[in-house]
Structures are given as structure tokens and as C-alpha cells.
Design a protein around this motif. Structure first.
Motif, PDB file in Angstrom:
ATOM      1  N   ILE A   1       0.721  -1.033   0.041  1.00 14.15           N
ATOM      2  CA  ILE A   1       0.181  -0.090  -0.017  1.00 14.15           C
ATOM      3  C   ILE A   1       0.703   1.300  -0.153  1.00 14.15           C
ATOM      4  O   ILE A   1       1.661   1.475   0.645  1.00 14.15           O
ATOM      5  N   LEU A   2       0.484   1.971  -0.918  1.00 10.36           N
ATOM      6  CA  LEU A   2       1.438   3.320  -1.056  1.00 10.36           C
ATOM      7  C   LEU A   2       0.848   4.454   0.013  1.00 10.36           C
ATOM      8  O   LEU A   2      -0.246   4.347   0.102  1.00 10.36           O
ATOM      9  N   PRO A   3       1.880   5.261   0.512  1.00 11.75           N
ATOM     10  CA  PRO A   3       1.263   6.272   1.568  1.00 11.75           C
ATOM     11  C   PRO A   3       0.643   7.345   0.518  1.00 11.75           C
ATOM     12  O   PRO A   3       1.002   7.424  -0.610  1.00 11.75           O
ATOM     13  N   ALA A   4      -0.194   8.151   1.443  1.00 16.81           N
ATOM     14  CA  ALA A   4      -1.138   8.927   0.294  1.00 16.81           C
ATOM     15  C   ALA A   4      -0.044   9.986  -0.128  1.00 16.81           C
ATOM     16  O   ALA A   4      -0.663  10.765  -1.062  1.00 16.81           O
ATOM     17  N   ASP A   5       0.864  10.576   0.500  1.00 15.37           N
ATOM     18  CA  ASP A   5       1.781  11.494  -0.034  1.00 15.37           C
ATOM     19  C   ASP A   5       2.950  10.783  -0.919  1.00 15.37           C
ATOM     20  O   ASP A   5       3.829  11.522  -1.349  1.00 15.37           O
ATOM     21  N   HIS A   6       2.588   9.839  -1.347  1.00 19.35           N
ATOM     22  CA  HIS A   6       3.754   8.895  -2.525  1.00 19.35           C
ATOM     23  C   HIS A   6       3.525  10.074  -3.995  1.00 19.35           C
ATOM     24  O   HIS A   6       2.886  10.243  -4.274  1.00 19.35           O
ATOM     25  N   ILE A   7       4.802  10.063  -4.564  1.00 26.81           N
ATOM     26  CA  ILE A   7       5.021  10.801  -5.887  1.00 26.81           C
ATOM     27  C   ILE A   7       4.075  10.243  -6.705  1.00 26.81           C
ATOM     28  O   ILE A   7       3.714  11.032  -7.555  1.00 26.81           O
ATOM     29  N   ALA A   8       4.054   8.867  -6.941  1.00 27.41           N
ATOM     30  CA  ALA A   8       3.001   8.295  -7.744  1.00 27.41           C
ATOM     31  C   ALA A   8       1.776   8.809  -7.890  1.00 27.41           C
ATOM     32  O   ALA A   8       0.966   9.162  -8.783  1.00 27.41           O
ATOM     33  N   LEU A   9       1.293   8.913  -6.588  1.00 24.35           N
ATOM     34  CA  LEU A   9      -0.328   9.447  -6.491  1.00 24.35           C
ATOM     35  C   LEU A   9      -0.297  10.861  -6.639  1.00 24.35           C
ATOM     36  O   LEU A   9      -1.281  11.383  -7.187  1.00 24.35           O
ATOM     37  N   LYS A  10       0.775  11.687  -6.196  1.00 21.47           N
ATOM     38  CA  LYS A  10       0.662  13.236  -6.712  1.00 21.47           C
ATOM     39  C   LYS A  10       0.639  13.405  -8.123  1.00 21.47           C
ATOM     40  O   LYS A  10      -0.166  14.108  -8.748  1.00 21.47           O
ATOM     41  N   ASP A  11       1.547  12.486  -8.890  1.00 16.18           N
ATOM     42  CA  ASP A  11       1.562  12.742 -10.591  1.00 16.18           C
ATOM     43  C   ASP A  11       0.051  12.233 -10.854  1.00 16.18           C
ATOM     44  O   ASP A  11      -0.284  12.766 -11.748  1.00 16.18           O
ATOM     45  N   TYR A  12      -0.527  11.195 -10.285  1.00 16.76           N
ATOM     46  CA  TYR A  12      -1.748  10.733 -10.905  1.00 16.76           C
ATOM     47  C   TYR A  12      -2.918  11.746 -10.680  1.00 16.76           C
ATOM     48  O   TYR A  12      -3.689  12.156 -11.601  1.00 16.76           O
ATOM     49  N   ASP A  13      -2.744  12.634  -9.433  1.00 14.49           N
ATOM     50  CA  ASP A  13      -3.678  13.549  -9.114  1.00 14.49           C
ATOM     51  C   ASP A  13      -3.396  14.812  -9.969  1.00 14.49           C
ATOM     52  O   ASP A  13      -4.584  15.307 -10.569  1.00 14.49           O
TER      53      ASP A  13
END
Length: 66
Positions: free
Chosen positions: A11-23
Motif C-alpha cells: 500500500i502506497l502512502p497518501a503522499d507518495h510521488i506516484a499518487l501526486k502525479d496521478y492527481d
């Protein structure tokens, strides 16, 4: 029933760079869709105004001839 091995899932943390790029990508995509709809609306309004004034001018010419 299928048995899944859940130990391999990370599970990726909410502040992971991949999630930031996705957002960011989702936000850009939404902005692009809004801009696309806005441009389409402006073009449609322009065409309708052009048609309206063309018909209005034609009616005025017909009244002057009669």
C-alpha cells in the motif's frame, strides 16, 4: 473460490510521488475537458449569432424591396 495471496500487496502512502502525479494528471485532464467544452460552446454561440443576423439581414432586404 479463488484464494488470493494478499501478502504481496504493498500500500502506497497518501503522499507518495506516484499518487501526486496521478492527481496532477487527473486534474489536467479535467481542466482540458472543461476548456474543450467551453471552446465548443463559444463556437456554437458564434455560429448561432451569425445565422441569426444573416436571417435578420435577409428579412430586412426583403422588406426594403417590397
Amino acid at each position: 473460490m479463488i484464494d488470493y495471496d494478499l501478502n504481496k500487496i504493498k500500500i502506497l502512502p497518501a503522499d507518495h510521488i506516484a499518487l501526486k502525479d496521478y492527481d496532477y494528471a487527473v486534474g489536467v485532464d479535467k481542466k482540458n475537458k472543461v476548456l474543450e467544452k467551453m471552446v465548443f460552446g463559444l463556437i456554437t454561440a458564434g455560429v448561432l449569432v451569425l445565422i441569426y443576423y444573416t436571417i435578420k439581414d435577409a428579412e430586412e432586404r426583403n422588406k426594403k424591396q417590397n
